[in-house]
Scaffold this motif. Structure first.
Motif, mmCIF file in Angstrom:
data_model
loop_
_atom_site.group_PDB
_atom_site.id
_atom_site.type_symbol
_atom_site.label_atom_id
_atom_site.label_comp_id
_atom_site.label_asym_id
_atom_site.label_seq_id
_atom_site.Cartn_x
_atom_site.Cartn_y
_atom_site.Cartn_z
ATOM 1 N N TRP A 32 -73.811 -34.099 11.929
ATOM 2 C CA TRP A 32 -73.553 -33.379 10.679
ATOM 3 C C TRP A 32 -74.805 -33.384 9.798
ATOM 4 N N SER A 33 -75.506 -34.522 9.752
ATOM 5 C CA SER A 33 -76.718 -34.579 8.939
ATOM 6 C C SER A 33 -77.814 -33.674 9.493
ATOM 7 N N THR A 34 -77.765 -33.386 10.785
ATOM 8 C CA THR A 34 -78.753 -32.502 11.415
ATOM 9 C C THR A 34 -78.155 -31.115 11.631
ATOM 10 N N ASN A 35 -77.382 -30.641 10.655
ATOM 11 C CA ASN A 35 -76.571 -29.433 10.861
ATOM 12 C C ASN A 35 -77.390 -28.182 11.179
ATOM 13 N N ARG A 36 -78.637 -28.144 10.781
ATOM 14 C CA ARG A 36 -79.456 -26.971 11.114
ATOM 15 C C ARG A 36 -79.805 -26.927 12.592
ATOM 16 N N PHE A 37 -79.672 -28.084 13.276
ATOM 17 C CA PHE A 37 -80.108 -28.177 14.668
ATOM 18 C C PHE A 37 -78.978 -28.592 15.603
ATOM 19 N N SER A 38 -77.739 -28.562 15.126
ATOM 20 C CA SER A 38 -76.601 -28.956 15.948
ATOM 21 C C SER A 38 -75.502 -27.904 15.832
ATOM 22 N N PHE A 39 -74.387 -28.151 16.524
ATOM 23 C CA PHE A 39 -73.282 -27.197 16.516
ATOM 24 C C PHE A 39 -72.664 -27.041 15.128
ATOM 25 N N PHE A 40 -72.974 -27.946 14.213
ATOM 26 C CA PHE A 40 -72.449 -27.825 12.856
ATOM 27 C C PHE A 40 -72.941 -26.552 12.182
ATOM 28 N N LYS A 41 -74.047 -26.009 12.635
ATOM 29 C CA LYS A 41 -74.551 -24.764 12.058
ATOM 30 C C LYS A 41 -73.514 -23.655 12.194
ATOM 31 N N TYR A 42 -72.829 -23.616 13.319
ATOM 32 C CA TYR A 42 -71.821 -22.573 13.535
ATOM 33 C C TYR A 42 -70.585 -22.827 12.665
ATOM 34 N N ILE A 43 -70.275 -24.103 12.425
ATOM 35 C CA ILE A 43 -69.157 -24.417 11.527
ATOM 36 C C ILE A 43 -69.488 -23.963 10.112
ATOM 37 N N TYR A 44 -70.715 -24.177 9.668
ATOM 38 C CA TYR A 44 -71.140 -23.748 8.339
ATOM 39 C C TYR A 44 -71.100 -22.229 8.219
ATOM 40 N N ASP A 45 -71.523 -21.535 9.265
ATOM 41 C CA ASP A 45 -71.495 -20.069 9.223
ATOM 42 C C ASP A 45 -70.056 -19.551 9.202
ATOM 43 N N PHE A 46 -69.159 -20.271 9.869
ATOM 44 C CA PHE A 46 -67.752 -19.858 9.879
ATOM 45 C C PHE A 46 -67.087 -20.129 8.537
ATOM 46 N N TRP A 47 -67.485 -21.220 7.892
ATOM 47 C CA TRP A 47 -66.921 -21.594 6.587
ATOM 48 C C TRP A 47 -68.075 -21.768 5.605
ATOM 49 N N PRO A 48 -68.554 -20.701 4.989
ATOM 50 C CA PRO A 48 -69.750 -20.754 4.129
ATOM 51 C C PRO A 48 -69.626 -21.699 2.948
ATOM 52 N N PHE A 49 -68.405 -22.077 2.584
ATOM 53 C CA PHE A 49 -68.240 -23.011 1.473
ATOM 54 C C PHE A 49 -69.025 -24.300 1.709
ATOM 55 N N LEU A 50 -69.188 -24.699 2.977
ATOM 56 C CA LEU A 50 -69.869 -25.951 3.291
ATOM 57 C C LEU A 50 -71.331 -25.935 2.867
ATOM 58 N N TYR A 51 -71.907 -24.749 2.668
ATOM 59 C CA TYR A 51 -73.291 -24.682 2.215
ATOM 60 C C TYR A 51 -73.445 -25.196 0.781
ATOM 61 N N ARG A 52 -72.325 -25.403 0.095
ATOM 62 C CA ARG A 52 -72.391 -26.011 -1.228
ATOM 63 C C ARG A 52 -72.654 -27.515 -1.147
ATOM 64 N N LEU A 53 -72.461 -28.096 0.022
ATOM 65 C CA LEU A 53 -72.700 -29.530 0.201
ATOM 66 C C LEU A 53 -74.186 -29.735 0.458
ATOM 67 N N ARG A 54 -74.890 -30.071 -0.585
ATOM 68 C CA ARG A 54 -76.331 -30.268 -0.458
ATOM 69 C C ARG A 54 -76.649 -31.676 0.061
ATOM 70 N N PHE A 55 -77.918 -31.935 0.269
ATOM 71 C CA PHE A 55 -78.426 -33.229 0.722
ATOM 72 C C PHE A 55 -77.693 -33.727 1.982
ATOM 73 N N PRO A 56 -77.761 -32.989 3.087
ATOM 74 C CA PRO A 56 -77.070 -33.461 4.299
ATOM 75 C C PRO A 56 -77.585 -34.796 4.808
ATOM 76 N N ASN A 57 -78.825 -35.167 4.418
ATOM 77 C CA ASN A 57 -79.347 -36.463 4.878
ATOM 78 C C ASN A 57 -78.589 -37.644 4.278
ATOM 79 N N ARG A 58 -77.786 -37.409 3.229
ATOM 80 C CA ARG A 58 -76.960 -38.502 2.696
ATOM 81 C C ARG A 58 -75.963 -39.011 3.730
#
Length: 744
Positions: free
Chosen positions: A398-424
């Motif tokens: 999840w913290s590496t969402n730009r480089f993992s399958f989480f990217k597709y989850i974010y694209d499917f549910w754009p609300f998740l892009y409001r969650l900043r600082f994925p390295n937390r």
């Protein structure tokens, strides 16, 4: 102060060690004399060993220690390490507050709780001192309902209470990780090592370093939630479900913003893992998970229900983070756990976010994965170990969402892009990571001990009388203890210097604002800084009850855009501004100088409360404050504003420069009256004569949420009590009495 305590402990331990050595030496001399009288020839090593065992077995103190529950000793180790690590927070000096990050911004909510509870005995639902008022009930960052955040404030005041709650949070982080380790199946020293390492982890140190107070208080409860939820799904009693709901509620109550999403993700992994290992009981497991979720909703209703209005009427300035800044590739993300160079926290290498990348837990935590094959040999614990590993992998990906399958989850549910600082997420991922690491090391030690049972070390001048000193099994255990200690000590030193940098609050802020309060004791808005806000002056402004109109911290009411629109008839402005002498406000009148800082009066600003004639409102923007009549106004606690209104033949409207928001009510001389907002500010018709206008903020969603939470607590208490055989009879009699009808 911490160094003095440490010196005292060292001296005390040295004295005890000296006493022990003297007593053992006496026993040694006695044993040597006895052996000479009996004609025996024993080596000095054998005599020393017998003397030590005799002292340990014969000393009442050691006998009492041996009878103590190991759990008590393990918790004691965690408490001592926590005190040595973060004890500097317990200085109880309200003029000291770390200034290395957003500590001043974070201090305003403890100050608001102190203002409401200790001065007025009220729950703060409205924040008078942020912008033109801001709802505290419904604020995503509100942590009032967290007892760890609020009770210390109630006992020791705002600044000291805040530091005490941080100290308690470090302890809770360690004890929670210990609890999680116990549930997974870790034992003894490995359980303690996992707990201490998470408590000392770089992620928690980072949160205090940058001043994210509420995030630190909330992060401490994640291991508790993981452990309790895993237990509740594997048991059949109600108490375990209530305990899991309570732990999860503690995370939500801290106002972490993103934490409910992090919590939902982790508990989903646990749920999936338990179902896969107990497929035949899937319906029961789902049923218990749903009940826990309902309990959480009931317990947190007092906080979550008001968020509905906040979601509709509050805008978040950062918006969506489409680039997910801070997301790194997996191997780069793992390197964060192994880098202890202080310069790393401010680097922009490998996709790291400048200033927010410090997660050091040492190379041993990662290197232990090399021995995972030993851990997987144990079938009984394999399922729990795999669940912990799945949790770590989930948060890491999840913290590496730009480089993992989480990217597709974010694209499917754009609300998740409001969650900043994925390295937390690496902060939370450290908890299951350390569980897996400790279990791998525990399994390695077990394998080495089984292999070393046939090897022993002996020492003697005569082979016929050789005595075993210690076995290879004991040697391996001692080496492992040393390795674990060195690992924890390394993390302790690296993260302590990163986390704790105590420094004084700006003394000028108190001196200057105290002068302003004495110069004008009324109610008005001030502006801190000409341009960027002076964050370091916020604690002083809050403690002196001065509303700061330019205090914008990622959230504003949507009505602000309407209020400050170019064609708006009027809007609130600061009456005074604090700025550098070389940055004076336009048309400002310098009142006082404090070194390089000045206090300026801003001509033409409207009073906090005034009366006006409605037909003149259209031209009010071109007039000055003399076009209106100032009305006497004062704050009466965190939720009330009192205006002593006097009518004027030419003016028929009372205006209060406080933003309108659902929940405001008006009482005129104690009688309910209607609020008629003007330009999104509180307003009402001005009655003839002199009257008392009491504006009260009492949102219905807060009352409804509070009622639901109280009802949930009562219901869960009854259910747990009825489940306990000792209380079942009492609760049954009370229940029968409450529903029985009197005999005719």
């Amino acid at each position: 102060m911490t160094h003095l305590w440490w010196l005292g402990i060292t001296v005390g331990l040295a004295i005890l060690a000296d006493i022990l050595v003297i007593r053992i030496w006496r026993r040694y001399n006695q044993a040597q004399n006895a052996s000479m009288q009996d004609g025996r020839t024993l080596s000095k090593v054998s005599i020393m060993k017998q003397s030590f065992l005799s002292e340990v077995n014969g000393n009442s103190f050691f006998m009492r220690v041996r009878k103590i529950n190991p759990v008590v000793l393990e918790w004691l180790v965690i408490l001592v390490v926590a005190w040595l690590y973060s004890g500097a927070l317990l200085d109880f000096d309200s003029s000291i507050l770390q200034q290395s990050g957003e500590h001043n911004e974070s201090a305003i909510r403890p100050i608001l709780a102190d203002y409401g509870l200790r001065k007025y005995g009220e729950i703060p639902l409205w924040n008078h001192f942020m912008q033109t008022g801001f709802p505290h009930a419904g604020d995503l960052l509100n942590h009032f309902w967290s007892p760890i955040a609020t009770l210390p404030v109630l006992l020791w005041g705002a600044i000291n209470g805040m530091k005490v709650s941080v100290f308690i949070s470090f302890i809770l982080a360690g004890l929670g990780q210990w609890y999680f380790s116990k549930v997974i199946g870790l034992k003894g020293i490995f359980r303690v090592w996992s707990a201490v390492m998470f408590m000392l982890s770089g992620g928690l140190a980072l949160l205090w370093r940058v001043g994210w107070y509420e995030l630190l208080v909330g992060a401490a409860w994640f291991p508790w939630t993981f452990a309790s939820f895993l237990q509740a799904l594997n048991q059949k009693n109600i108490a375990s479900m209530v305990w899991a709901a309570f732990c999860a509620s503690m995370v939500i109550f801290t106002g972490g913003g993103y934490y409910p999403f992090y919590l939902a993700g982790g508990t989903f992994v646990i749920l999936a893992g338990v179902i896969l290992t107990r497929r035949q009981q899937t319906p029961l497991i789902f049923y218990r998970a749903i009940l826990i979720a309902l309990m959480i909703l009931g317990l947190t209703a007092v906080m979550t229900l008001p968020i509905y209005d906040g979601y509709r009427l509050v805008s978040r300035e950062p918006g969506q983070d489409l680039e997910q800044s801070g997301s790194q590739q997996i191997h780069y993300a793992l390197m964060n756990y192994m880098i202890s160079d202080p310069n790393w926290s401010n680097s922009n290498l490998m996709g790291a976010k400048n200033g927010w990348n410090w997660y050091y837990i040492g190379p041993l935590a990662i290197g232990a994965f090399l021995f995972s094959s030993f851990a997987l040999r144990y079938r009984k614990q394999r399922a729990l170990l795999l669940i912990a590993f799945a949790m770590f992998a989930f948060y890491l990906l999840w913290s590496t969402n730009r480089f993992s399958f989480f990217k597709y989850i974010y694209d499917f549910w754009p609300f998740l892009y409001r969650l900043r600082f994925p390295n937390r997420l690496l902060i939370i991922a450290a908890s299951p990571l350390l569980i897996v690491s400790a279990y791998c090391l525990q399994s390695l030690l077990g394998a080495l001990r089984r292999w070393g049972n046939k090897y022993k070390f002996a020492l003697s001048a005569n082979t016929k009388t050789s005595k075993t000193l210690f076995s290879f099994r004991q040697a391996i255990g001692l080496v492992m203890i040393v390795i674990l200690y060195m690992s924890a000590n390394d993390v302790f030193r690296a993260n302590q210097s990163m986390a704790f940098l105590p420094s004084p609050i700006d003394e000028r802020s108190y001196k200057a604002l105290a002068w302003l309060k004495a110069y004008d004791p009324g109610l008005y808005y001030i502006q801190l800084g000409n341009g960027y806000i002076w964050w370091r002056w916020l604690p002083a402004a809050y403690q002196m009850e001065l509303p700061v109109i330019n205090f914008v911290y990622s959230q504003t009411l949507k009505t602000k855009q309407i209020q400050t629109f170019a064609e708006a008839p009027f809007f609130a402005k600061p009456k005074y501004m604090v700025s550098l002498l070389q940055e004076p406000p336009e048309n400002g009148i310098l009142l006082q100088e404090f070194e390089d800082t000045g206090i300026w009066e801003i001509p033409g600003s409207l009073p906090y409360a005034f009366s006006v004639n409605k037909p003149r409102l259209a031209a009010l923007s071109a007039t000055d404050s003399l076009s209106v009549t100032t009305q006497a106004v004062r704050l009466d606690g965190p939720n009330k504003i009192i205006v002593q209104g006097k009518s004027d033949p030419d003016q028929d409207t009372l205006v209060l420069l406080v933003s309108d928001y659902p929940g405001w009510k008006l009482l005129i001389d104690g009688q309910p009256a209607k609020i008629s907002p003007l330009n999104k500010y509180l307003s009402t018709n001005l009655l003839p004569g002199e009257h008392t206008y009491l504006f009260v903020f009492d949102p219905i969603l807060h009352r409804a949420g509070l009622a639901i939470s109280i009802a949930t607590i009562i219901l869960l208490t009854i259910l747990v009590a009825r489940e306990n055989p000792q209380w079942r009879g009492v609760t049954s009699r009370l229940f029968r009495r409450s529903v029985s009808t009197p005999a005719s």
